[in-house]
Design a protein around this motif. Structure first.
Motif, PDB file in Angstrom:
ATOM      1  N   LEU A  45      84.877 123.961  43.424  1.00 52.11           N
ATOM      2  CA  LEU A  45      84.006 122.856  43.015  1.00 52.11           C
ATOM      3  C   LEU A  45      84.798 121.708  42.397  1.00 52.11           C
ATOM      4  O   LEU A  45      84.211 120.726  41.947  1.00 52.11           O
ATOM      5  N   PHE A  46      86.115 121.817  42.389  1.00 51.54           N
ATOM      6  CA  PHE A  46      86.943 120.864  41.658  1.00 51.54           C
ATOM      7  C   PHE A  46      86.745 119.432  42.147  1.00 51.54           C
ATOM      8  O   PHE A  46      86.619 118.499  41.354  1.00 51.54           O
ATOM      9  N   ASP A  47      86.720 119.243  43.462  1.00 52.88           N
ATOM     10  CA  ASP A  47      86.584 117.901  44.029  1.00 52.88           C
ATOM     11  C   ASP A  47      85.144 117.557  44.390  1.00 52.88           C
ATOM     12  O   ASP A  47      84.894 116.557  45.064  1.00 52.88           O
ATOM     13  N   GLY A  70      88.108 129.785  43.233  1.00 52.86           N
ATOM     14  CA  GLY A  70      88.120 128.334  43.367  1.00 52.86           C
ATOM     15  C   GLY A  70      88.323 127.711  42.003  1.00 52.86           C
ATOM     16  O   GLY A  70      88.552 128.409  41.012  1.00 52.86           O
ATOM     17  N   ARG A  71      88.209 126.382  41.943  1.00 52.69           N
ATOM     18  CA  ARG A  71      88.425 125.663  40.691  1.00 52.69           C
ATOM     19  C   ARG A  71      87.120 125.061  40.194  1.00 52.69           C
ATOM     20  O   ARG A  71      86.332 124.529  40.973  1.00 52.69           O
ATOM     21  N   ALA A  72      86.915 125.140  38.899  1.00 48.15           N
ATOM     22  CA  ALA A  72      85.710 124.592  38.292  1.00 48.15           C
ATOM     23  C   ALA A  72      85.823 123.079  38.169  1.00 48.15           C
ATOM     24  O   ALA A  72      86.927 122.533  38.043  1.00 48.15           O
ATOM     25  N   PRO A  73      84.696 122.369  38.206  1.00 43.62           N
ATOM     26  CA  PRO A  73      84.739 120.917  37.982  1.00 43.62           C
ATOM     27  C   PRO A  73      85.118 120.624  36.538  1.00 43.62           C
ATOM     28  O   PRO A  73      84.797 121.389  35.632  1.00 43.62           O
ATOM     29  N   THR A  74      85.803 119.515  36.346  1.00 43.40           N
ATOM     30  CA  THR A  74      86.248 119.159  34.995  1.00 43.40           C
ATOM     31  C   THR A  74      85.531 117.938  34.451  1.00 43.40           C
ATOM     32  O   THR A  74      85.792 117.513  33.332  1.00 43.40           O
ATOM     33  N   ASN A  79      79.287 119.184  31.000  1.00 48.91           N
ATOM     34  CA  ASN A  79      79.862 120.160  31.933  1.00 48.91           C
ATOM     35  C   ASN A  79      79.736 121.581  31.380  1.00 48.91           C
ATOM     36  O   ASN A  79      80.289 121.910  30.336  1.00 48.91           O
ATOM     37  N   ARG A  80      78.993 122.431  32.098  1.00 48.39           N
ATOM     38  CA  ARG A  80      78.727 123.799  31.644  1.00 48.39           C
ATOM     39  C   ARG A  80      79.393 124.830  32.553  1.00 48.39           C
ATOM     40  O   ARG A  80      78.990 125.984  32.576  1.00 48.39           O
ATOM     41  N   TRP A  81      80.403 124.398  33.311  1.00 51.16           N
ATOM     42  CA  TRP A  81      81.103 125.315  34.213  1.00 51.16           C
ATOM     43  C   TRP A  81      82.318 125.920  33.532  1.00 51.16           C
ATOM     44  O   TRP A  81      83.091 125.228  32.870  1.00 51.16           O
ATOM     45  N   ARG A  82      82.506 127.218  33.715  1.00 52.02           N
ATOM     46  CA  ARG A  82      83.681 127.931  33.221  1.00 52.02           C
ATOM     47  C   ARG A  82      84.577 128.293  34.391  1.00 52.02           C
ATOM     48  O   ARG A  82      84.116 128.460  35.518  1.00 52.02           O
ATOM     49  N   GLN A  83      85.865 128.429  34.101  1.00 46.64           N
ATOM     50  CA  GLN A  83      86.820 128.825  35.129  1.00 46.64           C
ATOM     51  C   GLN A  83      86.998 130.336  35.117  1.00 46.64           C
ATOM     52  O   GLN A  83      87.341 130.928  34.098  1.00 46.64           O
ATOM     53  N   GLY A  84      86.746 130.959  36.272  1.00 47.49           N
ATOM     54  CA  GLY A  84      86.994 132.388  36.430  1.00 47.49           C
ATOM     55  C   GLY A  84      88.295 132.617  37.171  1.00 47.49           C
ATOM     56  O   GLY A  84      89.201 131.780  37.138  1.00 47.49           O
ATOM     57  N   SER A  86      91.138 132.586  39.770  1.00 42.15           N
ATOM     58  CA  SER A  86      91.502 131.555  40.735  1.00 42.15           C
ATOM     59  C   SER A  86      91.513 132.128  42.145  1.00 42.15           C
ATOM     60  O   SER A  86      91.460 133.349  42.345  1.00 42.15           O
ATOM     61  N   ARG A  87      91.606 131.233  43.111  1.00 39.37           N
ATOM     62  CA  ARG A  87      91.654 131.674  44.506  1.00 39.37           C
ATOM     63  C   ARG A  87      92.841 132.610  44.737  1.00 39.37           C
ATOM     64  O   ARG A  87      92.717 133.613  45.451  1.00 39.37           O
ATOM     65  N   ALA A  88      93.979 132.307  44.131  1.00 37.73           N
ATOM     66  CA  ALA A  88      95.172 133.127  44.330  1.00 37.73           C
ATOM     67  C   ALA A  88      95.019 134.523  43.738  1.00 37.73           C
ATOM     68  O   ALA A  88      95.712 135.457  44.156  1.00 37.73           O
ATOM     69  N   ASP A  89      94.113 134.683  42.780  1.00 37.54           N
ATOM     70  CA  ASP A  89      93.939 135.968  42.105  1.00 37.54           C
ATOM     71  C   ASP A  89      92.804 136.805  42.688  1.00 37.54           C
ATOM     72  O   ASP A  89      92.487 137.872  42.153  1.00 37.54           O
TER      73      ASP A  89
END
Length: 273
Positions: A45-47, A70-74, A79-84, A86-89
């Motif tokens: 959702l980053f972009d 994926g990446r959370a929006p910043t 903004n109520r999104w948290r980062q879980g 990552s795609r690499a993990d």
């Protein structure tokens, strides 16, 4: 038949309106049922823009969101999104789904909405693994690769060389794995579908378990280009009753392996009936 193709990743105003209608109407179906207030996003959702359906739903209902694989929006108001993870993990597989649920922790084992986005090859297997490991949800909103009509079961694997036009999975594949868990198909636009759990359905939703053939026939956007032509999709769908499922599978497999070159004997997707 009103199917058409669009460029992979294309999001025009019509597509956004369709997605927002799916989210809003399906979420409101369960408006009287106690909710967890949580949305799990699988994919980037980053972009994304603020009008992204998942972000709009979060803002409209004051929910909390977590982005995994994926990446959370910043940015964005409140903004109520948290980062879980990552795609690499995250391993995009059934086993990876079980591992991801452990990483999410007890607070995210029960959510209102799971959204599976279109940028994850192998995402449908990840979703399957999450539910097999014990994830509970009121609604699933998923990208659907509608180039593969019922009764074809198609699902992409996490394969590096897989064309983006082959990401995702078919409607029949999703129904096979969500229906036994108590989910009912309630909305289908073509590239997106919403499934609501039986515990959250209300009487005014319409028929439970509607015929997937009829739902598919009425969808507007069926595929992405570059990909097998819409004429082939029509053939796979409309010739089913005349030539039988085995012949349709054989033609589909032949069309795909001819249209896309794979550097090994593994095509990077599942295709069965």
């Amino acid at each position: 038949m009103v199917g058409r193709t669009i460029e992979y990743g294309e999001v025009d105003s019509t597509t956004l309106r369709i997605q927002l209608r799916i989210y809003g109407s399906a979420f409101d179906i369960a408006s009287d049922v106690p909710k967890t207030g949580r949305v799990l996003q699988l994919g980037d959702l980053f972009d994304s823009k603020e009008e992204d359906p998942a972000r709009a739903l979060l803002e409209r209902h004051a929910l909390d969101g977590l982005v995994a694989a994926g990446r959370a929006p910043t940015s964005g108001p409140g903004n109520r999104w948290r980062q879980g993870a990552s795609r690499a993990d995250v391993k995009l597989s059934v086993e990876g789904g079980a591992q991801l649920l452990e990483q999410l922790g007890d607070g995210w084992r029960d959510v209102d909405v799971v959204r599976l986005d279109q940028d994850l090859a192998g995402g449908c297997l990840l979703l399957r693994g999450l539910f097999a490991a014990g994830l509970k949800a009121g609604m699933v909103v998923s990208f659907v690769n509608s180039q593969f009509p019922p009764p074809l079961r198609f699902a992409s694997l996490d394969y590096p060389a897989l064309p983006k036009a082959l990401h995702g999975c078919s409607l029949s594949y999703l129904l096979d794995h969500l229906r036994p868990l108590g989910f009912h198909l309630v909305r289908l636009s073509g590239p997106y579908a919403a499934f609501v759990h039986a515990t959250r359905l209300t009487p005014n939703i319409g028929p439970q378990d509607p015929d997937e053939m009829e739902c598919y026939r009425g969808s507007r956007v069926w595929g992405f280009s570059p990909a097998p032509s819409i004429d082939l999709v029509r053939e796979w769908f409309f010739d089913f009753t005349e030539i039988g499922s085995q012949e349709i599978w054989s033609r589909c497999w032949g069309n795909l392996t001819k249209a896309f070159w794979f550097p090994s004997s593994e095509p990077g997707f599942l295709l069965y009936l």
